[in-house]
Design a protein around this motif. Structure first.
Motif, mmCIF file in Angstrom:
data_model
loop_
_atom_site.group_PDB
_atom_site.id
_atom_site.type_symbol
_atom_site.label_atom_id
_atom_site.label_comp_id
_atom_site.label_asym_id
_atom_site.label_seq_id
_atom_site.Cartn_x
_atom_site.Cartn_y
_atom_site.Cartn_z
ATOM 1 N N ILE A 179 41.384 39.894 -34.392
ATOM 2 C CA ILE A 179 42.718 39.310 -34.265
ATOM 3 C C ILE A 179 43.735 40.439 -34.247
ATOM 4 N N ASN A 180 44.640 40.416 -33.268
ATOM 5 C CA ASN A 180 45.706 41.419 -33.251
ATOM 6 C C ASN A 180 46.489 41.367 -34.556
ATOM 7 N N GLN A 181 46.857 42.537 -35.052
ATOM 8 C CA GLN A 181 47.510 42.594 -36.347
ATOM 9 C C GLN A 181 48.833 41.820 -36.374
ATOM 10 N N ALA A 240 55.962 35.659 -28.924
ATOM 11 C CA ALA A 240 54.754 34.895 -28.586
ATOM 12 C C ALA A 240 54.823 33.485 -29.155
ATOM 13 N N ILE A 241 55.318 33.368 -30.385
ATOM 14 C CA ILE A 241 55.472 32.040 -30.978
ATOM 15 C C ILE A 241 56.462 31.211 -30.165
ATOM 16 N N GLU A 244 49.185 49.084 -25.763
ATOM 17 C CA GLU A 244 48.082 48.632 -26.590
ATOM 18 C C GLU A 244 48.609 47.841 -27.771
ATOM 19 N N TRP A 245 47.693 47.065 -28.372
ATOM 20 C CA TRP A 245 47.991 46.405 -29.641
ATOM 21 C C TRP A 245 46.693 46.361 -30.435
ATOM 22 N N LEU A 304 46.614 37.729 -29.273
ATOM 23 C CA LEU A 304 48.048 37.780 -29.055
ATOM 24 C C LEU A 304 48.391 38.632 -27.838
ATOM 25 N N PHE A 305 47.804 39.828 -27.764
ATOM 26 C CA PHE A 305 48.084 40.734 -26.655
ATOM 27 C C PHE A 305 47.737 40.094 -25.318
#
Length: 534
Positions: A223-225, A96-97, A215-216, A197-198
């Motif tokens: 905030i997604n972990q 993602a980054i 899932e996330w 993020l997801f």
């Protein structure tokens, strides 16, 4: 690897990518090992080696030249179930980054505090002001203690907790495993995109790779972990590994820039902080990239607690995926280096249908089914089937049990004060039940305090878990019931129940085994007692 995150530990004593130019493909292309230059015997030896070493693998997938050449699941696990990936999630956060950098939303040289000016106070240390995105990616934050150990379990502001844990080393100089470093990457993605993020990754990564129904988990801050919490299928993992092997390209689309993938997978910082000689290093000591571990044979990998592995091997044009429950992923990798690496050749090998069939049979026979020593006696079935076992007061809060035998199944009801949980155990084989996580209790339930799904489609199912159970006999009076949450990575719970006739009364002793439990709090096992109520 450090162990962090919520753990489901059941210990029971009774109880695609193709090499074509298709932009989107639902499944990976299949081939035979020999057609891709791999000996089927080497794969068989690897599987036998894993079993011989007692390494509890749940799934295995081997890709060569972009094609799946072997795949298998140890029953009761299967391709239809997602698997909790623990820290292997970190590598997906890194992707993602990379995508966000490609879109011009940030740079690795950006200061972390620049994304959170609302947290800038006089108490922010000078070292924290120096911290960059790259330092998060390489886990070279410099903090002596991972803030996750302090803040993860509570409702606290995780961003505040991270920024106010002062680095004792200059950022970028010392690698020390840091879960909140990855969480901060997730928080940065949400800050610069306005999406979790997801949700940010869904159209950019998951949809192009046809990764569906996953899932996330996210925390109380929404905030997604990032560091943990992704739930993926085995084939999803294979696709992510193949994407990295192809330097971010999928079909005719560049998902993540090749430049970022190269930086992510290469040696960025040492993990050999004890200065060991090179020949003594294990695969946890060969260096770290951008949320990927370096390894033997010029490999890099996604790596999660319990042995969730996606090994990317550019020199061999191969990807190896294993999900499991082991104490050390190094043990699994030793089997890969011993058997799978020598099995790979630069040339196509002669077709070997007989050996291919043997490999298929080996893969099909994989199971963790316990093998009780005796059949369940008809007298015991007659004594307890359809009857309720009233349990004496106990720390697990179990009020009653009931066992109903029908054909080759046993329907089991576990009654507590607030609810009754029903599971189905196959007699000598696995059977499945879908139960509400809310019916579980104790920190050993496997339910995270921040278990919330980012997948809206699955939101109503986020607290449902598939329990696979099997029941057999240890002797004429003792049943062994084994249960596993198949979407989780770790453990099983076994209960040993002894039924003893005393006059007209059938007394019950329940030994729940050790470790964390499905239906009660963790701790030392306590023998529970009760009587069959006629």
């Amino acid at each position: 690897m450090k162990k962090i995150g919520y753990i489901l530990l059941f210990v029971v004593a009774i109880f695609g990518c193709t090499s074509t130019q298709e932009e989107t493909t639902q499944v990976l292309e299949r081939s035979t090992p020999e057609a891709e230059g791999v000996s089927s015997q080497g794969i068989i030896d690897f599987l036998n080696g894993m079993n011989a070493e007692g390494l509890e693998a749940h799934s295995f997938m081997f890709l060569r030249h972009g094609k799946v050449i072997a795949e298998g699941w140890w029953k009761p696990y299967g391709p239809e179930f997602t698997h909790l990936m623990y820290s292997a999630s970190k590598s997906v956060t890194s992707l993602a980054i990379g995508i966000a950098i490609d879109e011009g939303r940030l740079q690795v040289t950006d200061k972390v505090i620049s994304f959170f000016p609302e947290y800038m106070t006089d108490s922010i240390s000078e070292n924290m002001k120096l911290l960059t995105v790259k330092d998060l990616l390489t886990m070279s934050v410099g903090q002596a203690v991972d803030p996750a150990y302090v803040y993860q379990r509570g409702p606290e502001d995780w961003i505040w907790g991270f920024l106010h844990t002062e680095p004792v080393h200059t950022p970028g100089t010392v690698m020390m495993y840091n879960n909140f470093a990855t969480f901060m990457l997730s928080a940065i993605i949400q800050k610069v995109t306005g999406q979790k993020l997801f949700n940010y990754l869904e159209p950019r990564l998951f949809d192009p790779l046809a990764i569906k129904n996953i899932e996330w988990d996210f925390n109380d801050m929404g905030i997604n972990q990032g560091m943990i919490g992704s739930h993926l299928h085995t084939e999803d993992l294979a696709k992510l590994g193949q994407l990295a092997l192809q330097k971010g390209r999928w079909g005719n689309k560049q998902i993540v820039s090749a430049a970022y993938i190269e930086e992510a997978g290469k040696f960025q910082i040492t993990t050999n902080n004890e200065g060991k000689p090179e020949e003594e290093l294990n695969d946890g000591e060969k260096g770290y990239g951008y949320q990927y571990w370096r390894g033997s044979h010029n490999s890099f990998r996604m790596d999660g607690m319990g042995g969730q592995l996606v090994i990317v091997m550019p020199d061999y044009d191969a990807v190896i995926v294993v999900t499991s429950n082991v104490n050390s992923s190094n043990d699994e990798m030793e089997q890969m280096w011993k058997y799978l690496v020598p099995a790979m050749s630069d040339e196509v090998l002669p077709a070997n249908p007989e050996l291919n069939q043997k490999l298929d049979e080996t893969l099909e026979s994989l199971t963790w089914l316990p093998k009780p020593g005796a059949d369940i006696s008809s007298d015991l079935i007659a004594a307890i089937s359809g009857e309720k076992v009233a349990m004496d007061e106990n720390r697990m809060g179990i009020k009653g049990l009931s066992f109903t035998f029908v054909d080759d199944k046993c329907n089991i009801a576990i009654e507590k004060e607030e609810s009754t949980t029903n599971i189905v155990a196959g007699i000598g084989e696995w059977d499945y039940a879908l139960i509400k996580a809310a019916s579980l209790s104790g920190s050993g339930s496997g339910v995270s305090p921040f278990r919330r799904s980012s997948n809206e489609v699955n939101r109503d199912m986020r607290n449902m878990k598939h329990v696979a159970s099997t029941i057999g006999a240890k002797d004429e009076n003792t049943l062994v019931l084994t249960a596993r949450f198949v979407e989780e990575s770790l453990g099983a719970e076994s209960w040993e129940l002894e039924f003893v006739q005393s006059g007209n009364t059938t007394e019950v002793k329940l030994n729940p085994g050790g470790g964390r439990r499905m239906f009660g709090p963790p701790g030392e096992p306590t023998i529970l007692t009760g009587k069959v109520v006629k």
